[in-house]
Design an enzyme around this catalytic site. Structure first.
Site, mmCIF file in Angstrom:
data_model
loop_
_atom_site.group_PDB
_atom_site.id
_atom_site.type_symbol
_atom_site.label_atom_id
_atom_site.label_comp_id
_atom_site.label_asym_id
_atom_site.label_seq_id
_atom_site.Cartn_x
_atom_site.Cartn_y
_atom_site.Cartn_z
ATOM 1 N N GLY A 30 25.101 -25.791 -14.071
ATOM 2 C CA GLY A 30 26.308 -26.446 -13.562
ATOM 3 C C GLY A 30 26.672 -25.968 -12.168
ATOM 4 O O GLY A 30 25.869 -25.338 -11.489
ATOM 5 N N GLY A 35 20.925 -28.568 -3.870
ATOM 6 C CA GLY A 35 19.655 -28.093 -4.432
ATOM 7 C C GLY A 35 19.403 -28.740 -5.786
ATOM 8 O O GLY A 35 18.332 -29.323 -6.030
ATOM 9 N N HIS A 36 20.418 -28.655 -6.667
ATOM 10 C CA HIS A 36 20.274 -29.282 -7.992
ATOM 11 C C HIS A 36 20.048 -30.796 -7.848
ATOM 12 O O HIS A 36 19.208 -31.382 -8.541
ATOM 13 C CB HIS A 36 21.556 -29.109 -8.811
ATOM 14 N N LYS A 148 13.248 -22.036 -5.304
ATOM 15 C CA LYS A 148 14.104 -20.904 -4.926
ATOM 16 C C LYS A 148 13.975 -19.805 -5.985
ATOM 17 O O LYS A 148 13.911 -18.631 -5.678
ATOM 18 C CB LYS A 148 15.571 -21.329 -4.804
ATOM 19 N N SER A 185 24.572 -21.507 -6.010
ATOM 20 C CA SER A 185 25.945 -21.470 -6.516
ATOM 21 C C SER A 185 26.608 -20.161 -6.107
ATOM 22 O O SER A 185 27.818 -20.099 -5.902
ATOM 23 C CB SER A 185 25.952 -21.573 -8.043
ATOM 24 N N ARG A 186 25.813 -19.110 -5.989
ATOM 25 C CA ARG A 186 26.381 -17.791 -5.670
ATOM 26 C C ARG A 186 26.811 -17.680 -4.205
ATOM 27 O O ARG A 186 27.525 -16.738 -3.850
ATOM 28 C CB ARG A 186 25.386 -16.679 -6.019
HETATM 29 P P1 AMP Z 1 20.657 -22.917 -11.780
HETATM 30 O O1 AMP Z 1 21.793 -23.835 -12.043
HETATM 31 O O2 AMP Z 1 20.950 -21.880 -10.744
HETATM 32 O O3 AMP Z 1 20.034 -22.360 -13.034
HETATM 33 O O4 AMP Z 1 19.518 -23.806 -11.120
HETATM 34 C C1 AMP Z 1 18.993 -24.926 -11.790
HETATM 35 C C2 AMP Z 1 17.783 -25.408 -11.065
HETATM 36 O O5 AMP Z 1 18.122 -25.730 -9.725
HETATM 37 C C3 AMP Z 1 16.664 -24.348 -10.990
HETATM 38 O O6 AMP Z 1 15.424 -24.986 -11.201
HETATM 39 C C4 AMP Z 1 16.786 -23.844 -9.579
HETATM 40 O O7 AMP Z 1 15.587 -23.325 -9.050
HETATM 41 C C5 AMP Z 1 17.189 -25.113 -8.851
HETATM 42 N N1 AMP Z 1 17.814 -24.798 -7.556
HETATM 43 C C6 AMP Z 1 18.861 -23.993 -7.321
HETATM 44 N N2 AMP Z 1 19.092 -23.896 -5.997
HETATM 45 C C7 AMP Z 1 18.150 -24.654 -5.387
HETATM 46 C C8 AMP Z 1 17.847 -24.964 -4.025
HETATM 47 N N3 AMP Z 1 18.549 -24.478 -3.026
HETATM 48 N N4 AMP Z 1 16.808 -25.781 -3.784
HETATM 49 C C9 AMP Z 1 16.062 -26.299 -4.796
HETATM 50 N N5 AMP Z 1 16.297 -26.051 -6.089
HETATM 51 C C10 AMP Z 1 17.330 -25.244 -6.387
#
Ligand code: AMP
Length: 279
Positions: A30, A35-36, A148, A185-186
């Protein structure tokens, strides 16, 4: 677009609308950002039915980590996914995913204990477990993941191989802010001055990449230069490593398929990034 909260609703929705279609899946925690959304866009292009999960998985956070302050905004996430034409959003709660008495965990040995796993014990156990559960529920043909979190991809590809799963991971490029900072997100935790300093991650990676292009293949020299750049910006280094991008084993000398991976604290915020040094 359908929104489901339980496993049985999700299975039913997939049996009704997703059957005989190529199912693409984007797992997320979420607080969606560009990126997401790049993953959702690619998923939409490459599959017939796009499933996105939004679940802040407590099992992948350590007791001292940022689970409680991790950004959450489900309404906004749903609106965004609607505009990106997702077909199904699965937003389970903890009782769905880890009911009382839950005690089964997946550990990808070795790969889970190095790099991010060394400073975040149990993190990849949490990631592998939740992703295996989601794969069992959704049964996707393709799963779209961002590079990433490069170690996460390697750990999950190994799990998929070892457990003979039929889902294929599609590796997606890192989406960056205009100054090169990888979107995360961070990043929301960073104050304005920290935000400026955070560009040291991409500067360190780009400098190492340029040195390799100019002929320097010695990992010690490359890492030492990257360390200097991080320290000049007051970053605290968790690790900077040069590894083989298939095995994640450290390389004394850069060869084809080498990547530099790093994790750095800017203030209290831990950021990760990586770059290919030699294709
Ligand atoms: P998370 O919500 O942080 O678990 O991320 C979910 C998905 O989004 C994971 O596959 C991450 O690698 C991808 N993701 C997060 N940030 C990026 C970004 N800047 N570029 C591409 N994919 C991303």
């Amino acid at each position: 677009m359908q929104i489901t909260k339980t496993i049985s609703e999700t299975r039913e929705a997939l049996a009704t609308s997703g059957s005989h279609k190529k199912i693409g899946f984007v797992p997320t925690m979420g607080a969606l950002h560009k990126g997401h959304l790049s993953l959702v866009e690619k998923c939409h292009l490459e599959s017939d039915f796009t499933v996105v999960s939004i679940y802040l998985n407590p099992a992948q956070f350590g007791p001292q980590e940022d689970l409680n302050r991790y950004p959450r905004n489900l309404e906004r996430d749903i609106d965004l996914l609607r505009s990106y034409d997702a077909d199904l959003i699965f937003t389970p709660d903890d009782v769905q995913m880890y009911p009382e008495g839950y005690c089964t965990w997946v550990k990808v040995e070795g790969l889970s204990d190095i790099l991010c796993g060394a400073s975040r014990p149990g993190h990849f156990r949490g990631v592998a477990t939740i992703v295996l559960k989601l794969i069992h529920i959704i049964n996707p043909n393709l799963m779209f993941m961002g590079m990433k979190d490069y170690q996460q991809i390697i750990v999950l590809e190994k799990m998929i191989q070892d457990l003979n799963l039929e889902t294929k991971i599609v590796r997606c490029p890192i989406i960056r802010e205009s100054d090169g900072l990888a979107i995360s997100s961070r990043n929301a935790y960073l104050g304005p001055e920290e935000r400026q300093r955070a560009t040291c991650l991409i500067n360190a990676l780009k400098t190492a990449q340029k040195m390799v292009n100019d002929g320097c293949l010695d990992s010690k020299i490359l890492i030492s230069e990257a360390e200097n750049i991080i320290r000049e910006s007051d970053g605290k280094i968790d690790y900077i490593k040069i590894v083989d991008s298939s095995t994640l084993q450290e390389l004394a000398e850069v060869k084809s398929n080498a990547k530099m991976l790093l994790a750095v604290y800017i203030g209290n915020t831990r950021l990760i990034d990586n770059i290919e040094l030699l294709s």
